[in-house]
Design an enzyme around this catalytic site. Structure first.
Site, PDB file in Angstrom:
ATOM      1  N   GLU A 186      -1.000 -10.981   3.491  1.00 36.33           N
ATOM      2  CA  GLU A 186      -0.101 -10.406   3.678  1.00 36.33           C
ATOM      3  C   GLU A 186       0.059  -9.810   2.466  1.00 36.33           C
ATOM      4  O   GLU A 186       1.044  -8.897   1.937  1.00 36.33           O
ATOM      5  CB  GLU A 186       1.256 -10.069   4.678  1.00 36.33           C
ATOM      6  N   HIS A 229      -0.126  -8.316  13.125  1.00 30.87           N
ATOM      7  CA  HIS A 229       0.600  -9.652  11.775  1.00 30.87           C
ATOM      8  C   HIS A 229       0.995  -9.387  10.595  1.00 30.87           C
ATOM      9  O   HIS A 229       1.709  -9.473  10.249  1.00 30.87           O
ATOM     10  CB  HIS A 229      -0.372 -10.557  12.357  1.00 30.87           C
ATOM     11  N   GLU A 230      -0.202  -9.223  10.268  1.00 33.86           N
ATOM     12  CA  GLU A 230      -0.132  -8.596   8.555  1.00 33.86           C
ATOM     13  C   GLU A 230       0.238  -6.816   8.218  1.00 33.86           C
ATOM     14  O   GLU A 230       1.374  -7.401   7.624  1.00 33.86           O
ATOM     15  CB  GLU A 230      -2.212  -8.464   7.335  1.00 33.86           C
ATOM     16  N   TYR A 282       4.188 -20.328  13.274  1.00 35.32           N
ATOM     17  CA  TYR A 282       4.787 -19.244  14.343  1.00 35.32           C
ATOM     18  C   TYR A 282       4.695 -19.119  15.458  1.00 35.32           C
ATOM     19  O   TYR A 282       5.709 -17.769  15.817  1.00 35.32           O
ATOM     20  CB  TYR A 282       2.652 -19.305  14.150  1.00 35.32           C
TER      21      TYR A 282
END
Ligand SMILES: [Zn+2]
Length: 618
Positions: free
Chosen positions: A286, A310-311, A396
């Site tokens: 990220e 997600h990133e 996660y």
């Protein structure tokens, strides 16, 4: 004019941040004395030397003192050659003493620099070494175009110190500027403001005005071209990957808008994607303004774009609000997994979001069985260990399930308000688990009494495995897949009569992941004949299928298996295959042969992980 204003704002933010840092426990993974003196801005002057596989140049630190009488600056380094150190005071630079300590296997070598009184800045002249754990150097043959070399950094968790002497802790933030030189046929880019124009003299200037933790400082160079996708988004990639990437990730702008609707403004100006060669060890990284992305998610049908969600989600959880130490990784990754799924729901609908939850939940349950109990705790203990050990499904998916649990108890509306306020209140700051728990108690638990107790919160954060009150995501779509599978196993239906034509990648993954572990080879081969799973070009489907076939010792997949493992370096996709192969000593020679061919193409981080698997076998 605008950038000047922004700069003033940042100085204020940095000042606030440095004051708040001291409330955390010391980060075990840094030697730096950041609780006494902090580097608030760094300037890098670097030449990228592909022949020597090293970065050469200097890093200048602007210092802010938090205590009086501080006489030394301690920086983190690992496998770096230090040439000279200068200090700046009274308007001029002069050499200053330094000591580079013995190398600790986890933390590297502590660099202690003498600070004469009134030193405002320190400049370290250095070069990285070819073995730097945070850099990968690819020969032309390892790239898509096969003509130009490529290099890129991966600084998380503590690899920034392998390519620059720095206070390498997520408790602190720096803004940065950089001048980077490379040969004129290559373009360097960084996690900063990038100029889309190719500068043919090989000299590039970068500015990252917002303060970020050091693990987000990133660099790459290669035959990197540019394609704009929308007002805020663009692709950087080798020309061979440019169009396919832009088509695959065209929904990125819609994802930004969905996130802003939920969690407030995107604060990093543009959001570009750098598509890396297939040896990149992660799905994505990220890095702010410029996420680094594996090409293994270019599937042609957007089926794996949750990685981009997600990133992007890290632009709020992680990059804006940062875990103060690597023990608190779940504050980055659990929140990001939750936000990712909310973005997927906004852009692609509830059904897909729920399927992705259910697959992640199944994966976590399998993974929990194989982990040491202590490593199934969200607030993990990792003193004395490499922080890369903390990266499992626990921070996660268990983290995500905790937030889903809170959402279910408090209701979506109140929980969304809480989360948006949390991001705002902690923007450009770091936070640890104790401070988060306090904030949660004050702003959610006590505000809506009787919904969740602090005892329940404690079980989620500090106890192993999954609490009994955990959400158990399941999908109606998968229930149908399961019933088709059951009918085939009880011989009620032929394979050709299962309506798979419209199955999504998610349904296929569920199907393969839930085939019985003792399935007969004959059945496996019938499946393959009907559905061509061994040859699937979807990397996730191929992974799931190959893994099952390794466990069932099916030699029919061996050629494809070797190709797959040699052509991809993403750890999530290859490490489980090596693990499964090495469980059977009869497969050792076969596995060694694949690894001998594959290893030179892998990133040092992937090499380290897989070397360790082989060492365990000796
Ligand atoms: Zn992440």
């Amino acid at each position: 004019m605008r950038s000047l204003l922004i700069f003033k704002l940042i100085i204020t933010i940095v000042t606030l941040q440095t004051v708040s840092a001291s409330k955390f426990d010391k980060d075990w993974h840094t030697y730096s004395n950041y609780q006494e003196v902090v580097s608030t801005h760094v300037d890098l002057q670097l030449t990228i030397d592909f022949d020597k596989k090293q970065l050469n140049g200097s890093i200048e630190h602007e210092l802010k003192y938090l205590r009086k009488g501080v006489q030394e600056l301690v920086l983190d380094t690992r496998d770096i050659d230090i040439h000279r150190v200068e200090s700046y005071r009274g308007g001029e630079w002069s050499d200053t003493d330094f000591v580079l300590a013995e190398r600790d296997p986890v933390r590297g070598s502590k660099l202690t620099i003498a600070l004469p009184r009134m030193t405002k800045r320190v400049k370290v002249h250095y070069n990285s070494r070819p073995e730097a754990s945070g850099l990968q150097w690819l020969s032309p043959i390892q790239t898509a175009g096969k003509k130009h070399p490529f290099m890129f950094s991966q600084s998380q968790a503590i690899h920034a110190r392998s390519w620059m002497p720095i206070q390498d802790t997520p408790a602190m933030r720096v803004s940065y500027t950089a001048d980077v030189q490379t040969s004129s046929d290559l373009r360097p880019i960084m996690s900063a403001e990038n100029d889309p124009k190719w500068n043919k003299n090989g000299n590039y200037h970068f500015e990252m005005p917002q303060p970020i933790p050091t693990y987000l400082i990133a660099i790459a160079a290669g035959n990197i071209h540019y394609k704009k996708m929308s007002k805020q988004t663009a692709i950087y990639a080798e020309p061979e990957l440019l169009d396919a990437s832009a088509a695959e990730f065209e929904d990125t702008q819609a994802m930004i808008e969905a996130s802003e609707k939920l969690y407030g403004k995107y604060r990093w100006t543009d959001y570009d994607l750098l598509i890396l060669p297939p040896s990149f060890p992660f799905g994505g990284m990220e890095n702010p303004r410029l996420s680094f992305i594996t090409p293994t998610v270019i599937a042609g049908d957007k089926s794996l774009v949750s990685l981009i969600a997600h990133e992007l989600a890290h632009s709020w959880s992680g990059n804006l609000v940062t875990n103060a130490t690597w023990r608190d990784l779940w504050l980055n990754e659990g929140f990001t997994s939750y936000v990712e799924n909310r973005i997927m729901e906004e852009v692609y609908g509830k059904e897909r979001a729920v399927m992705e939850q259910a697959l992640a939940y199944q994966d976590l349950k399998k993974e929990l069985i194989g982990l040491p109990k202590a490593d199934t705790i969200l607030h993990i203990t990792i003193e004395g260990r490499d922080p890369d050990d903390a990266f499992s499904g626990v921070p996660y998916t268990k983290g995500q399930l905790f937030l889903m649990f809170l959402e279910q108890r408090f209701g979506r509306q109140d929980f969304d308000t809480f989360l948006k306020t949390y991001f705002n209140d902690h923007a450009f700051k770091s936070i640890d688990t104790a401070n988060f728990t306090e904030y949660l108690e004050e702003n959610l638990i006590n505000r809506f009494p009787g919904k969740v107790s602090m005892k329940e919160v404690d079980v989620w954060i500090n106890q192993p495995m999954l609490p009994s009150n955990s959400p158990r995501p399941s999908s109606d779509v998968f229930d149908k897949v399961q019933s088709h599978m059951n009918s085939w196993f009880s011989n009620d239906v032929k394979l050709s009569n299962i309506p798979t034509q419209k199955w999504t990648v998610h349904e296929w993954l569920y199907f393969i992941n839930n085939l019985p572990m003792d399935i007969k080879l004959d059945r496996l081969n019938r499946l393959d004949k009907q559905f061509k799973l061994t040859q699937s070009t979807n990397n996730e489907i191929a992974h799931a299928w190959l893994l099952l076939n390794i466990k069932r010792s099916n030699p029919a997949v061996n050629t494809r298996l070797a190709d797959y493992m040699i052509s991809i370096g993403r750890r999530k996709l290859i490490v489980p295959l090596y693990k499964a192969l090495l469980e059977d000593k009869n497969k050792l020679a076969f596995t060694q042969k694949i690894y001998d061919k594959a290893r030179p193409g892998y990133h040092p981080l992937a090499q380290g992980t897989i070397d360790a698997l082989f060492e365990k076998k000796d």
